[in-house]
Design a protein around this motif. Structure first.
Motif, PDB file in Angstrom:
ATOM      1  N   GLU A  19      -6.304  -0.253   8.004  1.00 13.93           N
ATOM      2  CA  GLU A  19      -5.510   0.767   8.681  1.00 13.93           C
ATOM      3  C   GLU A  19      -6.399   1.801   9.347  1.00 13.93           C
ATOM      4  N   LEU A  40       0.859  -1.176   0.000  1.00 17.08           N
ATOM      5  CA  LEU A  40       0.000   0.000   0.000  1.00 17.08           C
ATOM      6  C   LEU A  40       0.898   1.230   0.000  1.00 17.08           C
ATOM      7  N   GLY A  49      -6.564  -0.220   2.461  1.00 18.37           N
ATOM      8  CA  GLY A  49      -6.195   0.529   3.658  1.00 18.37           C
ATOM      9  C   GLY A  49      -7.355   0.683   4.619  1.00 18.37           C
TER      10      GLY A  49
END
Ligand SMILES: Nc1ncnc2c1ncn2[C@@H]1O[C@H](COP(=O)(O)OP(=O)(O)O)[C@@H](O)[C@H]1O
Ligand SMILES: [Mg+2]
Length: 510
Positions: free
Chosen positions: A508, A481, A505
């Motif tokens: 995340e 990423l 993501g």
């Protein structure tokens, strides 16, 4: 209830190319308002049939009727006038133009650049879920939005029947679901779709009807919900498929490729395209790299292959005696000679010379080695013999080894590349999207060859956007990423959805 009217009827379509019959007596009936999947192995003749329906190619035999009336489609303009539009397998958009310019480019009567055109494009953008302004440059768009622009382009021209040629090949699962939502909602508004795919679960998820084409001929038409994926797959390949093998680890503790703190700065800027990437691939291991395209995977591969110069870090090949050989300053040919096989992401740009015969393509990247070179000279006879071997071992469907690579379907081109790259005992294989745009038959063969080579101790770095492929082949998966390796997943337990979230993501952020 009466059956909906056929909107398209293809009868007895035959199309011959030198040495290949691409379509042989194909029949296809599309009914109003349905999503009709056309399935078949790579090289089965799907794209050819669609190009005929879109007026890009002329059939040698057969007839086409649209809304019950026989038509002659001499070019795409004729097809568009008949209400047929096509979204191609490879996008045909210009990066340096805006979304609107791309949509209007080539449309009849460019008088429409005014308010009406803008309003119409906004409406279509909304319908297709385009996440970009029409003044944005195309190069700023992701793959899914580029595809939406292609679809809008077709709708803008008034198409009611939309051909989607392998639209999901370039998408991650979440994007596929979004595409399907768009297709379903447009279907409710009365549009008809012809959906080309070889992914059976997708066909089952979206299609009302499926027609299978094998070696250029219609095998049958079915309701995809009424038949099993296995039955469908067997219709496509015409024989019993091997059962999915059970996973058996062949990973050793012998490192083969060691990448340490690899960095690459973007051209003319200090932004890192590769940001301190470190990993090791061992003999007998497939290390898979997952990621949404554009997160540095291409650059990683090209830096490892010496096509780009790293701005920091090292790439080492560890030899059998444990001595590390630093490749960081070497060129691509020297890296290949050190024992790296390379399946390039774009076979038509980096893997093949399309205008050259198959045997000349066998020489590419191997010009200094047996069996295609002897001493300082090329060994043409050796190259020809070894090409014949690859054609036989890898089931490359071709009229012969003298035809240019361009005459082969994508899947057969790819089998040739894989055969070449696994020749000459590589210690490491860099496989970048090895089965992209390839049918189930060719895909199964390529997967099997990679598994066999891994079993024999090959180290493999696999970069793929096909999550089933990553999960099915890899021993370990790392997620990339924004230029970094951000997380690791166990292919034995991870689901495509979980991988998809890690790739965008979403994990995340959570
Ligand atoms: N323009 C062309 N010239 C020569 N052969 C072609 C051409 N287009 C397709 N073919 C051949 O026709 C066959 C069918 O190809 P295609 O329609 O692209 O299959 P599919 O889309 O199902 O993968 C393949 O063997 C391919 O090599
Ligand atoms: Mg095709």
């Amino acid at each position: 209830m009466t059956e909906p009217q056929p909107v398209v009827e293809l009868r007895g379509i035959t199309k011959r190319f030198p040495g290949v019959v691409a379509n042989s007596d194909v029949n296809l009936t599309i009914r109003a308002g349905e999503v009709h999947a056309v399935c078949g192995e790579n090289g089965a003749g799907k794209s050819t049939l669609m190009k005929i329906l879109y007026g890009m190619q002329q059939p040698d035999e057969g007839t086409i009727a649209v809304n019950g009336e026989q038509v002659r489609l001499r070019n795409p303009q004729d097809a568009i006038r008949a209400g047929i539009g096509m979204v191609h397998q490879h996008f045909m958009l210009a990066d340096n133009l805006t979304v609107r310019e791309n949509i209007l480019l080539g449309a009849e009567g460019l008088h429409g650049i005014g308010r009406r055109a803008k309003a119409r494009i906004d409406e279509l953008a909304e319908q297709t879920g385009l996440n970009a302004d029409q003044d944005a440059l195309l190069e700023s768009l992701g793959v899914a939005d580029r595809q939406r622009v292609e679809i809008i382009k077709v709708l803008y021209r008034g198409a009611k029947i939309v051909i989607l040629d392998e639209p999901t090949a370039v998408l991650v699962p979440q994007e596929v679901e979004a595409l399907f939502e768009t297709v379903r909602s447009m279907q409710r508004q009365g549009f008809t779709f012809i959906f080309i795919s070889h992914k059976l679960d997708e066909v089952r998820a979206i299609a009302d009807t499926v027609t299978v084409i094998r070696r250029g001929t219609t095998v049958g038409t079915a309701d995809p919900k009424a038949i099993s994926s296995r039955e469908l797959a067997e219709m496509m390949v015409g024989s019993e498929l091997p059962s999915p093998e059970t996973r058996e680890s062949t990973v050793t503790d012998r490192a083969v490729l060691r990448v340490t703190d690899l960095r690459l700065a973007a051209e003319g800027s200090t932004r890192a395209v590769l940001d301190d990437i470190s990993f090791t691939v061992h003999a007998g291991e497939v290390l898979g790299i997952a990621g949404v395209e554009g997160n540095g995977q291409t650059e990683l591969v090209e830096t490892i292959m010496g096509m780009r110069r790293a701005t920091g870090g090292t790439v080492e090949l560890v030899e059998a005696d444990g001595k590390a050989r630093d490749l960081t300053r070497l060129g691509t040919l020297a890296r290949r000679e050190a024992g790296i096989g390379y399946i390039a992401e774009d076979r038509t740009r980096h893997g093949l010379l399309l205008t050259q015969p198959l045997w000349a393509n066998r020489i590419l990247g191997y010009q200094t080695r047996e069996p295609v070179s002897k001493g300082q000279l090329l060994d043409i006879a050796g190259a020809r013999r070894d090409t014949e071997r690859i054609v036989a071992d890898y089931d490359v469907r071709t009229p012969g080894i003298e035809v240019p690579a361009a005459a082969l379907s994508g899947g057969n081109q790819q089998k040739l590349v894989v055969g070449r790259e696994l020749s000459g005992d590589p210690v490491l294989l860099i496989a970048s999207h090895p089965t992209r745009g390839v049918d189930v038959g060719a895909q199964a063969l390529i997967w099997e060859q990679i598994r066999v080579a891994r079993h024999e101790g090959l180290a493999v770095l696999l970069i793929s956007a096909d999550l089933d492929e990553l999960i099915g082949l890899s021993d370990t998966i790392r997620v990339m990423l924004r230029g970094r390796l951000v997380s690791e997943a166990d292919p034995a337990t991870v689901t495509p959805q979980e991988l998809g979230s890690a790739m965008t993501g979403a994990e995340e952020a959570a």
